[in-house]
Design a protein around this motif. Structure first.
Motif, PDB file in Angstrom:
ATOM      1  N   ILE A  67       0.851  -1.203   0.000  1.00 38.22           N
ATOM      2  CA  ILE A  67       0.000   0.000   0.000  1.00 38.22           C
ATOM      3  C   ILE A  67       0.883   1.248   0.000  1.00 38.22           C
ATOM      4  CG2 ILE A  67      -1.683   1.318   1.355  1.00 38.22           C
ATOM      5  CD1 ILE A  67      -3.272  -1.022   1.730  1.00 38.22           C
ATOM      6  N   GLY A  68       2.122   1.104   0.531  1.00 41.98           N
ATOM      7  CA  GLY A  68       3.079   2.213   0.486  1.00 41.98           C
ATOM      8  C   GLY A  68       3.313   2.686  -0.947  1.00 41.98           C
ATOM      9  N   ILE A  97       0.439   4.830  -1.853  1.00 37.65           N
ATOM     10  CA  ILE A  97       0.549   6.142  -1.190  1.00 37.65           C
ATOM     11  C   ILE A  97       1.518   7.033  -1.982  1.00 37.65           C
ATOM     12  CG2 ILE A  97       1.300   7.346   0.920  1.00 37.65           C
ATOM     13  CD1 ILE A  97       0.390   4.854   2.494  1.00 37.65           C
ATOM     14  N   ILE A 105      -0.083   8.787  -4.992  1.00 37.06           N
ATOM     15  CA  ILE A 105      -1.175   9.765  -4.831  1.00 37.06           C
ATOM     16  C   ILE A 105      -0.773  11.126  -5.421  1.00 37.06           C
ATOM     17  CG2 ILE A 105      -2.577  11.084  -3.188  1.00 37.06           C
ATOM     18  CD1 ILE A 105      -2.426   8.737  -1.277  1.00 37.06           C
ATOM     19  N   LEU A 163      -2.274  13.023  -8.700  1.00 39.13           N
ATOM     20  CA  LEU A 163      -3.014  14.276  -8.474  1.00 39.13           C
ATOM     21  C   LEU A 163      -2.404  15.408  -9.295  1.00 39.13           C
ATOM     22  CD1 LEU A 163      -3.946  14.740  -4.690  1.00 39.13           C
ATOM     23  CD2 LEU A 163      -5.459  14.781  -6.653  1.00 39.13           C
ATOM     24  N   LEU A 209      -5.348  15.375  -0.591  1.00 41.88           N
ATOM     25  CA  LEU A 209      -4.032  14.809  -0.307  1.00 41.88           C
ATOM     26  C   LEU A 209      -3.992  14.205   1.101  1.00 41.88           C
ATOM     27  CD1 LEU A 209      -1.520  14.791  -2.085  1.00 41.88           C
ATOM     28  CD2 LEU A 209      -0.675  16.756  -0.849  1.00 41.88           C
ATOM     29  N   LEU A 251      -6.598  11.015   1.474  1.00 42.21           N
ATOM     30  CA  LEU A 251      -6.142   9.800   0.787  1.00 42.21           C
ATOM     31  C   LEU A 251      -4.896   9.243   1.474  1.00 42.21           C
ATOM     32  CD1 LEU A 251      -6.662  10.819  -2.955  1.00 42.21           C
ATOM     33  CD2 LEU A 251      -7.936   9.103  -1.691  1.00 42.21           C
ATOM     34  N   THR A 252      -3.969  10.138   1.835  1.00 47.47           N
ATOM     35  CA  THR A 252      -2.742   9.681   2.507  1.00 47.47           C
ATOM     36  C   THR A 252      -3.076   9.067   3.866  1.00 47.47           C
ATOM     37  OG1 THR A 252      -1.565  11.474   1.411  1.00 47.47           O
ATOM     38  CG2 THR A 252      -0.413  10.379   3.200  1.00 47.47           C
ATOM     39  N   LEU A 301      -4.959   5.598   3.433  1.00 48.77           N
ATOM     40  CA  LEU A 301      -4.085   4.517   2.956  1.00 48.77           C
ATOM     41  C   LEU A 301      -2.978   4.213   3.972  1.00 48.77           C
ATOM     42  CD1 LEU A 301      -3.836   5.396  -0.835  1.00 48.77           C
ATOM     43  CD2 LEU A 301      -5.033   3.491   0.205  1.00 48.77           C
ATOM     44  N   MET A 302      -2.565   5.250   4.713  1.00 48.37           N
ATOM     45  CA  MET A 302      -1.537   5.020   5.741  1.00 48.37           C
ATOM     46  C   MET A 302      -2.087   4.103   6.843  1.00 48.37           C
ATOM     47  SD  MET A 302       1.584   5.919   6.043  1.00 48.37           S
ATOM     48  CE  MET A 302       2.137   7.528   5.594  1.00 48.37           C
ATOM     49  N   ALA A 343      -4.407   1.868   6.461  1.00 50.17           N
ATOM     50  CA  ALA A 343      -4.453   0.519   5.873  1.00 50.17           C
ATOM     51  C   ALA A 343      -3.056  -0.090   5.833  1.00 50.17           C
ATOM     52  CB  ALA A 343      -5.046   0.594   4.470  1.00 50.17           C
ATOM     53  N   HIS A 344      -2.074   0.712   5.464  1.00 53.40           N
ATOM     54  CA  HIS A 344      -0.688   0.241   5.365  1.00 53.40           C
ATOM     55  C   HIS A 344      -0.180  -0.235   6.725  1.00 53.40           C
ATOM     56  CE1 HIS A 344       3.272  -0.137   3.742  1.00 53.40           C
ATOM     57  NE2 HIS A 344       3.787   0.845   4.456  1.00 53.40           N
ATOM     58  N   LEU A 367      -1.988  -3.532   7.688  1.00 50.55           N
ATOM     59  CA  LEU A 367      -1.700  -4.734   6.894  1.00 50.55           C
ATOM     60  C   LEU A 367      -0.223  -5.109   6.891  1.00 50.55           C
ATOM     61  CD1 LEU A 367      -4.002  -3.997   3.822  1.00 50.55           C
ATOM     62  CD2 LEU A 367      -4.459  -5.575   5.681  1.00 50.55           C
ATOM     63  N   THR A 404      -9.709   0.787  -3.015  1.00 46.81           N
ATOM     64  CA  THR A 404      -8.264   0.518  -3.070  1.00 46.81           C
ATOM     65  C   THR A 404      -7.884  -0.565  -2.061  1.00 46.81           C
ATOM     66  OG1 THR A 404      -7.960   2.855  -3.607  1.00 46.81           O
ATOM     67  CG2 THR A 404      -5.989   1.632  -3.014  1.00 46.81           C
ATOM     68  N   VAL A 405      -8.372  -0.414  -0.829  1.00 46.90           N
ATOM     69  CA  VAL A 405      -8.015  -1.377   0.224  1.00 46.90           C
ATOM     70  C   VAL A 405      -8.583  -2.759  -0.101  1.00 46.90           C
ATOM     71  CG1 VAL A 405      -8.280  -1.932   2.679  1.00 46.90           C
ATOM     72  CG2 VAL A 405      -7.803   0.406   1.985  1.00 46.90           C
ATOM     73  N   TYR A 412      -6.623  -4.347  -2.956  1.00 47.51           N
ATOM     74  CA  TYR A 412      -5.289  -4.726  -2.469  1.00 47.51           C
ATOM     75  C   TYR A 412      -5.364  -5.996  -1.625  1.00 47.51           C
ATOM     76  CZ  TYR A 412      -0.777  -4.497  -0.172  1.00 47.51           C
ATOM     77  OH  TYR A 412       0.475  -4.800   0.304  1.00 47.51           O
TER      78      TYR A 412
END
Lengths: 155, 308
Positions: free
Chosen positions: A129-130, A133, A136, A140, B28, B31-32, B35-36, B38-39, B42, B181-182, B185
């Motif tokens: 997932i990094g 990230i 992104i 954008l 920004l 989304l960051t 996903l962070m 989730a990161h 996981l 996304t999650v 993935y």
């Protein structure tokens, strides 16, 4: 529109570019340090003592150190593009802003794909997932400079 | 209110919030952040599975990941049960403990545990992130007197609801993108759960997060309509959204009843949207709907009466 006042979003994009550009410069310095450590680990062979470092060195030897140099060069170019396009956003320039911004977006995506597909997880690559990230901001940037701010970057 | 005009304002509101900078920062940041979360949830499973796999090379990777996840889930059950406990005193009653354990069991065993963990963390962080996307709904334009020009062509109600709808749609799109996304993935890299289970729980989670977002959005709209200046609005919104659970937590140390301050916002009941009992979920949803209506009405009342 291009002769008018700069939108706040474009200023924000420029500031974010400078911040990420600074981080990228630090990343390049970090990669250069890793390169030196990899050389030390390679010279010491299996007697280096640091098992983790040895694993990283082995992984890079297997992948090919040439790819490391390529990634180092791509990171340095990305850092330059971020800062240069940031200046372009502030001056609302077509080539310096929209052009370099788009090149940065594409190059950053290519870098992320190379890291995900060609570099092993032991060497700091692989898909996670990094990776998403990391995609992104380039995505954008690509969308915004070619749609929302297209008319503002026309000088 | 002119529905056509409100929808037009909604469409342009979302687009121009990106041009103005606030929407861009929100995109920004959200989304960051998503996903962070989730990161960070996981990654331990992936790393641990890899390490165990190196030691047990004769075992198939799926089996190893399954065992690692089982172990992590067992370890997580107690803290999750503690977090979900409905205790009012320092010591929980056996009945409260039983209910909390059943709830933890539902989230970690009956549903995809990793997704449940991601949604629970998002549930606590999302209101604060959301504040960054909605603090400047009206405040900036009120202070710069820009709304005068819009008022020549649209009534106040259309502007108020148009902008609110535009921001809501943006939030829903961001949450859907995060969820998709999650889910993709997890389906591709951690195929521990059936795809239908992952998709169903993701849809439910995104829906629950949307329901929780609505009252916070309405609160942001009320505050933004009440103050002049984007920075003042951001400060007040952050203080209220982040301050309510803090006041409740510290207040409870001296007076048990101070804990009810949490119910001024969905903080007090929002986790129940992931409860195993449908009645609890319905009550939490109704609470969110009630607060949304209340704060929207307060904001609308203020916006239509104040000097713009």
């Amino acid at each position: 529109m291009s002769e008018g006042k700069r939108p706040g979003g474009l200023t924000a994009l420029a500031v974010i570019n400078f911040v990420f550009g600074g981080f990228n410069v630090l990343g390049v310095l970090g990669m250069a340090a890793v390169l030196a450590l990899l050389n030390v680990a390679a010279d010491a062979g299996s007697n280096s003592g640091d098992e983790g470092m040895q694993k990283v060195a082995d992984a890079w030897r297997e992948i090919g150190i040439g790819l490391f140099y390529l990634l180092l060069a791509l990171s340095a170019i990305n850092a330059f593009l971020l800062i240069a396009s940031g200046v372009g956003y502030l001056k609302q320039k077509r080539v310096l802003g929209r052009g370099l911004g788009s090149v940065y977006g594409l190059l950053a995506i290519v870098t992320a794909v190379v890291m995900a597909l060609m570099v092993k997880e032991e060497a700091g690559g692989g898909f996670s997932i990094g990776t998403i990230i990391g995609l992104i901001y380039p995505v954008l940037t690509l969308i915004l400079v070619n749609t929302t701010f297209k008319e503002d970057l026309a000088r | 209110m002119d529905t056509k005009k409100a929808l037009l304002i909604a469409r342009y509101g979302a687009r121009y919030s990106v041009r103005g900078g606030v929407g861009l920062v929100f995109l920004l940041l959200s989304l960051t952040f998503g996903l962070m979360v989730a990161h960070l949830t996981l990654q331990p499973v992936e790393l641990l599975s890899k390490q165990v796999q190196e030691r047990m090379q004769d075992e198939p990777p799926e089996k190893v990941t399954e065992r690692v996840l089982e172990r992590l889930t067992d370890e997580a059950r107690r803290p999750v049960a503690w977090l979900l406990s409905e205790r009012t005193a320092a010591e929980a009653t056996p009945e409260q403990d039983r209910r909390a354990n059943a709830w933890a069991e539902y989230l970690l065993k009956d549903r995809p545990a990793m997704l449940s963990a991601i949604f629970l963390i998002l549930l606590f962080g999302w209101p604060l992130v959301g504040a960054f996307g909605a603090f400047d709904l009206y405040a900036g334009d009120i202070s710069s007197r820009q709304l005068r020009y819009q008022l020549l062509r649209a009534d106040r109600a259309s502007i108020y609801f148009g902008r609110l709808i535009g921001t809501t749609v943006t939030f829903v799109l961001v949450l859907t993108l995060l969820g998709a996304t999650v889910a993709v993935y997890m389906a591709a890299k951690l195929p521990l759960y059936a795809l239908t289970d992952v998709l169903a729980w993701t849809v439910y989670g995104v829906l629950a997060l949307t329901v929780v977002t609505l009252p916070y959005l309405a609160l942001c709209a009320w505050i933004s309509a009440s103050v002049s200046g984007a920075f003042t609005s951001l400060t007040v919104v952050s203080l209220v959204v982040g301050g309510v659970p803090l006041v409740a937590m510290f207040g409870r140390m001296s007076h048990e009843a101070a804990g009810y301050v949490n119910f001024l916002l969905p903080w007090g009941f929002q986790t129940r949207l992931f409860h195993y009992e449908p009645t609890q979920v319905a009550l939490a949803g109704a609470g969110c709907a009630l607060q949304t209506v209340l704060y929207t009405w307060l904001g609308y009342r203020k916006f239509t009466r104040r000097d713009l």
